[in-house]
Design a protein around this motif. Sequence first.
Motif, mmCIF file in Angstrom:
data_model
loop_
_atom_site.group_PDB
_atom_site.id
_atom_site.type_symbol
_atom_site.label_atom_id
_atom_site.label_comp_id
_atom_site.label_asym_id
_atom_site.label_seq_id
_atom_site.Cartn_x
_atom_site.Cartn_y
_atom_site.Cartn_z
ATOM 1 N N TYR A 1 -15.652 -43.560 27.256
ATOM 2 C CA TYR A 1 -15.489 -42.248 26.858
ATOM 3 C C TYR A 1 -16.740 -41.819 26.149
ATOM 4 C CZ TYR A 1 -10.597 -42.977 27.950
ATOM 5 O OH TYR A 1 -9.334 -43.178 28.679
ATOM 6 N N CYS A 2 -17.612 -40.964 27.037
ATOM 7 C CA CYS A 2 -18.737 -40.444 26.475
ATOM 8 C C CYS A 2 -18.540 -39.157 25.898
ATOM 9 C CB CYS A 2 -19.764 -40.474 27.635
ATOM 10 S SG CYS A 2 -21.504 -40.225 27.383
ATOM 11 N N VAL A 3 -18.699 -39.023 24.535
ATOM 12 C CA VAL A 3 -18.316 -37.868 24.018
ATOM 13 C C VAL A 3 -19.402 -37.106 23.068
ATOM 14 C CG1 VAL A 3 -16.626 -37.006 21.954
ATOM 15 C CG2 VAL A 3 -16.184 -38.820 23.736
ATOM 16 N N ASN A 4 -19.654 -35.822 23.284
ATOM 17 C CA ASN A 4 -20.595 -35.279 22.483
ATOM 18 C C ASN A 4 -20.226 -35.083 20.952
ATOM 19 O OD1 ASN A 4 -22.536 -33.492 24.286
ATOM 20 N ND2 ASN A 4 -20.425 -33.123 25.202
ATOM 21 N N SER A 5 -21.081 -35.505 20.261
ATOM 22 C CA SER A 5 -21.148 -35.408 18.454
ATOM 23 C C SER A 5 -20.476 -34.079 18.218
ATOM 24 C CB SER A 5 -22.491 -35.763 17.752
ATOM 25 O OG SER A 5 -22.736 -37.009 18.019
ATOM 26 N N TRP B 1 -14.519 -47.172 24.092
ATOM 27 C CA TRP B 1 -13.864 -47.879 25.264
ATOM 28 C C TRP B 1 -12.482 -47.617 25.440
ATOM 29 C CZ3 TRP B 1 -10.368 -51.318 23.571
ATOM 30 C CH2 TRP B 1 -10.546 -51.961 22.358
ATOM 31 N N GLN B 2 -11.780 -46.527 24.277
ATOM 32 C CA GLN B 2 -10.378 -46.196 24.486
ATOM 33 C C GLN B 2 -10.306 -45.255 23.495
ATOM 34 O OE1 GLN B 2 -7.354 -49.226 23.727
ATOM 35 N NE2 GLN B 2 -7.865 -49.157 21.680
ATOM 36 N N PRO B 3 -9.243 -44.171 23.805
ATOM 37 C CA PRO B 3 -9.043 -43.261 22.828
ATOM 38 C C PRO B 3 -8.160 -43.726 22.072
ATOM 39 C CG PRO B 3 -8.071 -42.726 24.838
ATOM 40 C CD PRO B 3 -8.539 -43.787 25.053
ATOM 41 N N MET B 4 -7.503 -43.100 20.881
ATOM 42 C CA MET B 4 -6.532 -43.657 19.943
ATOM 43 C C MET B 4 -5.229 -43.471 20.744
ATOM 44 S SD MET B 4 -7.712 -42.057 16.250
ATOM 45 C CE MET B 4 -6.179 -42.786 15.324
ATOM 46 N N ASN B 5 -5.086 -42.471 21.502
ATOM 47 C CA ASN B 5 -3.744 -42.183 22.297
ATOM 48 C C ASN B 5 -4.243 -41.600 23.386
ATOM 49 O OD1 ASN B 5 -1.315 -43.097 20.498
ATOM 50 N ND2 ASN B 5 -2.376 -41.511 18.968
ATOM 51 N N GLU B 6 -4.102 -42.043 24.615
ATOM 52 C CA GLU B 6 -4.372 -41.474 25.903
ATOM 53 C C GLU B 6 -3.412 -40.172 26.037
ATOM 54 O OE1 GLU B 6 -4.096 -43.875 29.316
ATOM 55 O OE2 GLU B 6 -5.176 -45.464 28.277
ATOM 56 N N VAL B 7 -2.605 -39.995 25.418
ATOM 57 C CA VAL B 7 -2.048 -38.684 25.738
ATOM 58 C C VAL B 7 -2.620 -37.363 24.993
ATOM 59 C CG1 VAL B 7 0.558 -39.591 25.836
ATOM 60 C CG2 VAL B 7 -0.173 -38.982 23.781
ATOM 61 N N ASP B 8 -3.439 -37.915 24.352
ATOM 62 C CA ASP B 8 -4.224 -36.935 23.435
ATOM 63 C C ASP B 8 -5.732 -36.366 24.103
ATOM 64 O OD1 ASP B 8 -2.626 -36.427 21.009
ATOM 65 O OD2 ASP B 8 -3.367 -38.024 20.079
ATOM 66 N N ILE B 9 -5.749 -36.887 25.271
ATOM 67 C CA ILE B 9 -6.961 -36.747 26.173
ATOM 68 C C ILE B 9 -6.563 -36.061 27.538
ATOM 69 C CG2 ILE B 9 -9.171 -37.766 27.197
ATOM 70 C CD1 ILE B 9 -9.205 -37.876 24.180
ATOM 71 N N ALA B 10 -6.883 -34.955 27.788
ATOM 72 C CA ALA B 10 -6.964 -34.436 29.159
ATOM 73 C C ALA B 10 -8.003 -34.627 30.298
ATOM 74 C CB ALA B 10 -6.451 -32.730 29.051
ATOM 75 N N THR B 11 -7.898 -35.016 31.342
ATOM 76 C CA THR B 11 -8.958 -35.260 32.388
ATOM 77 C C THR B 11 -8.702 -34.142 33.526
ATOM 78 O OG1 THR B 11 -7.629 -37.035 33.477
ATOM 79 C CG2 THR B 11 -9.042 -37.489 31.741
ATOM 80 N N GLU B 12 -10.110 -34.166 34.045
ATOM 81 C CA GLU B 12 -9.900 -33.064 35.235
ATOM 82 C C GLU B 12 -11.334 -33.371 36.016
ATOM 83 O OE1 GLU B 12 -10.367 -28.648 34.687
ATOM 84 O OE2 GLU B 12 -8.245 -29.082 34.168
#
Length: 138
Positions: free
Chosen positions: A120-124, A73-84
Amino acid sequence: MVSHEIHKSEEDWRQKLTPEQYRITRQKGTEPAFTGKYYNSKEKGIYTCACCGNPLFSSESKYDSGSGWPSFWQPMNEVDIATETDSNYGMVRTEIMCQHCGAHLGHVFEDGPEPTGLRYCVNSASLDFQGKEIDGGV
Ligand code: FE
């Protein structure tokens, strides 16, 4: 936007990653639901980028979404995740990537639990896991 602080050639990535990791992280692939190694994991620790080792998600924000992919439900730091915006396959979705190396991680959806309402739905295959030792049961 991805900053791409980490540059490697496609050949370097192919050598570092398994064929499945390469297909998913560098070619925006998806692993079949309920097949990845982490979707059902409840171990405590940190999920890092499989490509560059950047810490991305904590087990503390992981929950069982029922989707068959690791969900946070959240990343450790939003700045580490880019979105497009991803308009492929007749859907408009928000793709998530590692900010540091551009690895495709998955997508973020607005149907997650409180307090963020995000999933945040992430591939293993986009993740590695570093287990955390539990301090004296505290
Ligand atoms: Fe990365």
